[in-house]
Write a protein that holds these residues in place. Structure first.
Motif: not given
Lengths: 352, 352
Positions: A187-189, A191, A283, A303, B187-189, B191, B283, B303
């Motif tokens: 869930t780290y990324r 949506k 993912s 991943d 960078t996994y999440r 933007k 982060s 994190d």
DNA sequence: ACTGCTTTCGGGTACGTACCCGTAAATATA
DNA sequence: TATATTTACGGGTACGTACCCGAAAGCAGT
């Protein structure tokens, strides 16, 4: 450079107690043939001197060897997961062979309950000094370990636990937490409102492990008030075609799956499917540091992999038995393994 | 249960060679006083029987003890990082004390090059059998290890490496890769086009480590064609107020920083700052499993933590020296530690 | 042949513990 | 009280290797 002269051995104890070394030896090993009075006196001196037996000398002089039985699944084409514990066992044995310790492997078939029973009976017949086992079949494991209990044979569980039993130790993952970590990574990324898929691929008759993992996984969503729909699917067939068929069906039913969590090492099959069906931006997380999985980690289809150091588990389990049987020191009742996170970037340094 | 009777010892070798045990012993230990002819004959028999000395008996009979010098930074208020290696050393020593091995600690001050020189000279005076060191000061470490080389004293590096030196082994992280992993997690999440901040907080005079980590960090961005601006900042003062001042300044200059990477264990200071200044959704990643960091991990400000098992490093380093000096077996020249990823969800199972 | 020196080697003890065997003392049996 | 049995204990050897000490053998020079 002289040897530590402050060391007191049986000789010094005997001298102080005005008895022979043999008598001290009897007390130390709780053998008969010592009067209560002498025994008490010697025990006092032992305590006073904080006597630590010299294991080198002890094992050198001792004639009897210690035999440890290893009761784990056979390495099959199904999965080479159990190669890792086997390595750990061999590593441990090499280290303590000098102390007169031997291991004997008893492999059973994960698809065959009877093979487990058969092997465990062989162990009981053999009359070993300690047992390391993976309790893949719960009922049968309980029966077997109860028998060990009766015969005062210490046993250690690895990979999964049966908490009610009086095992010397459990050395393995905290499965609930492991699923929890999986959810965090997934869930780290992720949506907001897309769906998440949980996949369980297993021929195995028992899937006790799986349930705990999924519970942890779902709890993470609850704890963090994430209301993504969690779709789940069970597959009893492990071959690629069956998995692909199931996956196609799921994707047909649920268009908006954004992340997949596979509860065991067969994640590479799902990875292959994603790759072959050209689905990107999904993912994918699964379990265990095995060759096929690492390949897909490397190409970026998987991943993260979660792993609980199977080699280390078995190594420690052997060592725990060694500690109890030879050193006589106590052992932690539960030793949870780390929940390791493996990525494309760090896998080359991973130590199973 | 009888002892393996297929074992051949010096006695058997002596019998086959028609010599005494003492002569066999001379050959095994490359001592003088054996004719070339006899030596050859005995060596042949040794090879033929694949003779493996019994370490138990060997260490029991041997009088001389082996002393290992430990040259690492003192545990300071500055950082309790070095507590972990110390634990590893104690664990290793406890295990091999029976073999007549002792360790002596020589602590130096990370802010004082001279203390390093002083302690290393003490080691040379003492005349130890092996050295474990953290080469925090590169030049001085080179001088010292060259001297060890001359005196045939094996030495092992931990924590960071000096590749050119002929150390018995390096046991520690691959720093470049470690920074690379940090970038992946960060960078996994992240933007698309927001800025990323790299923070280095260190009083320490040398920061060789830091440079390699940052290089790895930046390389990840390059490799993945991410063109986020990477802002960097150096802080020589480690106290909270100084750090807060610097951070305020940076945030003033760069409004759109979305992620922060701290290159060492002082990440908790930055975490405190973020918390106190009520900045959310940034982060934060840093290094090392120390108390303060874990707290912020737990509250969600940090994190991820990256860690390289400092306790295990030192444990292995001692064991590597033991293997060389006692067993005589060879040791891996470079042992990279895993690049462990610690999160709020798995930290309680982490093994340092 | 004798002395002195070096080289080569074996006997024997020690390390600290385990354990066999024999015996003296304590207790039971007659 | 004499004998059988049990209990309590000590002497001594073994484990496999390290290493001290002394002795035999070889060799040199006289």
């Amino acid at each position: 450079m002289e040897k530590d002269s402050t060391y007191f051995g049986v000789k010094e104890i005997a001298r102080r107690a005005n008895v022979s070394i043999a008598t001290v030896d009897r007390v130390i090993h709780n053998r008969t043939g010592v009067s209560e009075k002498t025994r008490k006196k010697i025990n006092e001196i032992i305590k006073e001197l904080d006597y630590q037996p010299n294991i080198l000398a002890s094992r050198l002089a001792s004639k009897n060897i210690i035999i440890l039985a290893i009761l784990i699944p056979r390495v099959s084409e199904e999965t080479d997961f159990w190669e890792a514990p086997l390595r750990g066992i061999q590593r441990a044995e090499a280290e303590i062979k000098q102390y007169g310790i031997q291991t004997i492997n008893y492999f059973f078939d994960l698809n065959d309950k009877d093979s487990f029973i058969k092997q465990s009976n062989l162990i009981l017949e053999k009359g070993v000094n300690g047992v390391l086992l993976s309790p893949s079949f719960i009922e049968q494991s309980i029966l077997f370990t109860q028998e060990c209990q009766k015969r005062k044979i210490p046993y250690v569980f690895i990979d999964s636990n049966i908490p009610e039993q009086h095992s010397l130790s459990y050395i393995g993952p905290h499965l609930f937490k492991s699923g929890y970590v999986g959810a965090k990574l997934l869930t780290y990324r992720v949506k907001s409102n897309n769906k998440v898929l949980v996949v369980n691929i297993s021929k195995e008759i028992e899937n006790y492990n799986y349930l705990q993992i999924e519970e942890g996984f779902r709890t993470y969503f609850k704890d963090n008030h994430m209301d993504n729909e969690i779709v789940r699917i069970d597959m009893k067939e492990t071959d690629y075609l069956s998995v692909a068929r199931h996956m196609t069906y799921v994707f047909h039913m649920h268009k908006d799956i954004e992340a997949i969590f596979v509860t065991n090492s067969r994640v590479f099959t799902v990875a292959s499917f994603l790759q072959n069906s050209h689905r990107k931006n999904i993912s994918l997380i699964g379990y265990d540091f095995i060759k096929e999985n690492v390949q897909h980690l490397n190409t970026g289809v998987i991943d993260f992999l979660i792993c609980h150091k199977p080699e280390e588990q078995a190594y420690r389990a052997v060592m725990a038995l060694y500690q109890t049987l030879v050193i006589g020191s106590s052992v932690e009742k539960i030793q949870y393994m780390p929940i390791d996170i493996i990525t494309k970037e760090n896998y080359e340094f991973y130590q199973n």
